[in-house]
Scaffold this motif. Structure first.
Motif, short mmCIF file in Angstrom:
data_model
loop_
_atom_site.label_atom_id
_atom_site.label_comp_id
_atom_site.label_asym_id
_atom_site.label_seq_id
_atom_site.Cartn_x
_atom_site.Cartn_y
_atom_site.Cartn_z
N GLU A 1 0.84 -1.22 0.00
CA GLU A 1 0.00 0.00 0.00
C GLU A 1 0.86 1.25 0.00
O GLU A 1 0.61 2.19 -0.73
CB GLU A 1 -0.84 0.05 1.29
N LYS A 2 1.86 1.22 0.84
CA LYS A 2 2.73 2.40 0.98
C LYS A 2 3.49 2.68 -0.33
O LYS A 2 3.54 3.82 -0.78
CB LYS A 2 3.74 2.19 2.11
N TYR A 3 4.07 1.63 -0.89
CA TYR A 3 4.80 1.83 -2.14
C TYR A 3 3.87 2.35 -3.23
O TYR A 3 4.20 3.26 -3.98
CB TYR A 3 5.49 0.54 -2.61
N ASN A 4 2.70 1.74 -3.31
CA ASN A 4 1.77 2.15 -4.36
C ASN A 4 1.34 3.61 -4.18
O ASN A 4 1.19 4.34 -5.15
CB ASN A 4 0.56 1.22 -4.41
N ALA A 5 1.16 3.97 -2.92
CA ALA A 5 0.76 5.36 -2.66
C ALA A 5 1.87 6.32 -3.10
O ALA A 5 1.60 7.36 -3.72
CB ALA A 5 0.47 5.54 -1.16
N ILE A 6 3.11 5.95 -2.82
CA ILE A 6 4.22 6.82 -3.24
C ILE A 6 4.28 6.87 -4.78
O ILE A 6 4.43 7.93 -5.38
CB ILE A 6 5.57 6.33 -2.68
N LEU A 7 4.13 5.69 -5.37
CA LEU A 7 4.28 5.63 -6.83
C LEU A 7 3.16 6.37 -7.57
O LEU A 7 3.34 6.81 -8.70
CB LEU A 7 4.35 4.16 -7.27
N LYS A 8 2.05 6.48 -6.91
CA LYS A 8 0.96 7.24 -7.52
C LYS A 8 1.38 8.69 -7.75
O LYS A 8 1.09 9.29 -8.76
CB LYS A 8 -0.27 7.19 -6.60
N ARG A 9 2.09 9.18 -6.77
CA ARG A 9 2.54 10.57 -6.88
C ARG A 9 3.88 10.68 -7.61
O ARG A 9 4.15 11.63 -8.31
CB ARG A 9 2.65 11.19 -5.48
N TYR A 10 4.73 9.70 -7.40
CA TYR A 10 6.07 9.74 -7.99
C TYR A 10 6.34 8.44 -8.74
O TYR A 10 7.06 7.58 -8.27
CB TYR A 10 7.15 9.93 -6.91
N PRO A 11 5.71 8.33 -9.91
CA PRO A 11 5.81 7.03 -10.61
C PRO A 11 7.24 6.68 -11.01
O PRO A 11 7.51 5.52 -11.31
CB PRO A 11 4.94 7.22 -11.85
#
Ligand code: OGA
Ligand code: MN
Length: 545
Positions: free
Chosen positions: A148-158
């Motif tokens: 969840e955390k990684y995906n949340a970061i990647l949403k903003r910083y792909p």
């Protein structure tokens, strides 16, 4: 954590163990370093359906999680040729990683050091607490939360290298947890995505590439692993650890001639690199059959005790090289050292594929084998067996093939194989049907996946170098069929003698040596039986050799 290695490679078909296994010339026929545990290298785990869990010396987990038929055959050929898939060099303290860490501590003054600074680019630095947070969930094994955390970061910083890298590692963990190749493949893909990004710090490129290659090997994609490592070595030509990894990757796909210059180049940069030394020495010994040239490299490499050098294969080949150049005492010092380190069961019992609870003794009596009635069955029929074998010799039918395992110093020694790895060679059995009908009555011989049944004919003038079979899982019985004066066999220093119509029984994982100083050929039938102490479960699950 485990690594895999496999390779597609045509089996040479001949005899024994796949010759590479028996004489240890294959890179993968390394020693199981588990002197204290039950062998796992070969064993399919109890979760066998498809799950192949192969633990190697260092506790590695090997092979893809689910095997389709194709993968199964890859595993099979891997085990044949390499024995135990291994990728140990890349576990734990990896040389490349270590180098990275060293650089990092040198660069960073202690007080302000951020442990992940060498893998964190300037954009990632701004979100480093979020990244660290995700990493720490992953490191604690809270995979879903981490995802969840990684995906949340990647949403903003792909394009965050660290987030993608962390996600790839997390996918890999998920793959292991779920025993899923799909996740494994996604992990590999994600690692590769990191490599395609811009502004990835060098240390992270190296770490990612290494992990990608490792996971590719695990998945059975050895050629892709080679490609990835080749790219990395081109980008970081001074990095010796990467060269070493590339060299190993080449060896694992059977490309010895590609591996050779890679290890040489590593040694040009770092002449005392133990890992490169043992591997180049290994190539001189096994590919060039040049023991004199191999000795100094193997010796110097082993003496470094560097990661990846304390390995049965290198002790095995150093000792064998010394034996072949006549330095026997030195050879036994090496074997003793190997045994003391747990690389061999003992200095005389140097098989590398072992189950460790088994009684080991050089010579066996029929009673000790528990197969007395079967031994008698064959002895009672020895003339039939002899005549069928002799007919094949007379016919010059091509049934008998020269020993090709580089075990002979000199002379003419041929074998005619009827069963190997627990499988009947139907074509060959048609030539000696009565003999095979007898063997078919002996489950422990016909089903011995770690052995063979074969005729062995030896002409006068043969000397077989001292050697050890690949595994302690079988007991080898020789039925004397044509026995002139002259041939001798010594097992762990104790001599035996063939007698027509009678068996002699030994454990060929112990060093044995054969001479034939007579005037005419000697013919025996070699029958391997499962070691009587193996459980049904073990017999069912041990890999074939
Ligand atoms: C063996 C072996 C030589 C022979 O059976 O392992 O090395 O005499 N035999 O055929
Ligand atoms: Mn032998």
């Amino acid at each position: 954590m485990g690594k895999a290695a496999r390779r597609r490679h045509a089996n040479d078909g001949e005899n024994d163990s796949g010759k590479a296994l028996r004489n240890g010339s294959s890179y993968h026929s390394r020693g199981d370093r588990h002197s204290g545990t039950t062998e796992s290298p070969a064993g399919l785990s109890p979760l066998k359906l498809c799950l192949l869990v192969v633990t190697v010396a260092t506790g590695g987990l090997v092979a893809a999680y689910f095997l389709n038929e194709d993968a199964q055959s890859v595993i099979h050929s891997t085990l044949l040729h390499y024995g135990i898939p291994d990728f140990l060099q890349f576990t734990g303290s990896n040389p490349a990683e270590d180098a990275g860490q060293r650089e990092q501590t040198q660069r960073q003054p202690k007080k302000t050091s951020y442990t992940k600074s060498s893998i964190t680019n300037s954009a990632d630095k701004k979100i480093r607490s979020e990244l660290d947070d995700a990493d720490s969930y992953r490191e604690k094994g809270q995979i879903e939360k981490a995802m969840e955390k990684y995906n949340a970061i990647l949403k903003r910083y792909p394009k965050s290298p660290r987030a993608l890298y962390g996600k790839a590692e997390n996918l890999d963990k998920l793959a292991e947890k779920k025993q899923s190749n799909t996740y494994l493949e996604e992990a590999i893909q994600t690692f590769l995505t990191v490599l395609d990004l811009e502004n990835v710090p060098d240390d992270l490129v190296i770490q990612t590439g290494r992990r990608a290659a490792e996971r590719m090997n695990f998945r059975g994609w050895s050629a892709k692993a080679v490609k990835t490592l080749r790219g990395l070595t081109q980008r970081f030509p001074q990095n010796v650890a990467l060269k070493n990894e590339l060299g190993v990757a080449y060896l694992m796909v059977g490309k010895t001639e590609e591996a050779r210059p890679v290890f040489k180049a590593a040694l040009e940069i770092d002449p005392k690199n133990g890992f490169a030394l043992v591997h180049l020495g290994f190539i001189y010994k096994t590919a060039d059959n040049d023991p004199a040239k191999a000795i100094p490299l193997l010796r110097e490499g082993i003496n470094t005790k560097a990661e990846g050098t304390v390995d049965g294969r290198f002790y095995f080949h150093l000792g064998d090289s010394l034996q072949r150049v006549g330095q026997k005492e030195e050879a036994y010092e090496v074997y003793k050292a190997g045994a003391d380190l747990g690389l061999f069961l003992s200095m005389y019992q140097r098989s590398l594929y072992n189950v460790d609870h088994l009684t080991g003794r050089p010579w066996w009596t029929p009673e000790q084998t528990t197969y007395k009635k079967y031994l008698k069955l064959l002895e009672d029929n020895w003339k039939v067996i002899r005549d069928e074998g002799l007919a094949q010799m007379d016919l010059k039918s091509g049934a008998f093939l020269p020993e090709e395992e580089n075990l002979r110093e000199k002379g003419d020694w041929k074998q005619f194989t009827l069963y190997q790895r627990g499988q009947k060679n139907k074509k060959n059995c048609q030539k000696v049907p009565k003999t095979c009908a007898l063997i078919d009555q002996i489950p422990a011989a016909k089903g011995c996946k770690r052995g063979q049944v074969k005729y062995s004919v030896m002409q006068p003038g043969v000397h077989v170098w001292p050697h050890c079979g690949p595994t302690n899982c079988r007991i080898r019985a020789h039925l004397g069929l044509v026995v002139p004066d002259g041939p001798r066999i010594s097992v762990a220093g104790q001599e035996g003698k063939w007698v027509e119509g009678k068996f002699i029984i030994f454990d060929d994982s112990f060093e044995h040596e054969v001479w034939h100083d007579g005037n005419s050929f000697r013919l025996v039938l070699i029958v391997d039986f499962w070691h009587p102490e193996l459980s049904d479960h073990e017999k069912a699950n041990l890999s074939p050799i």
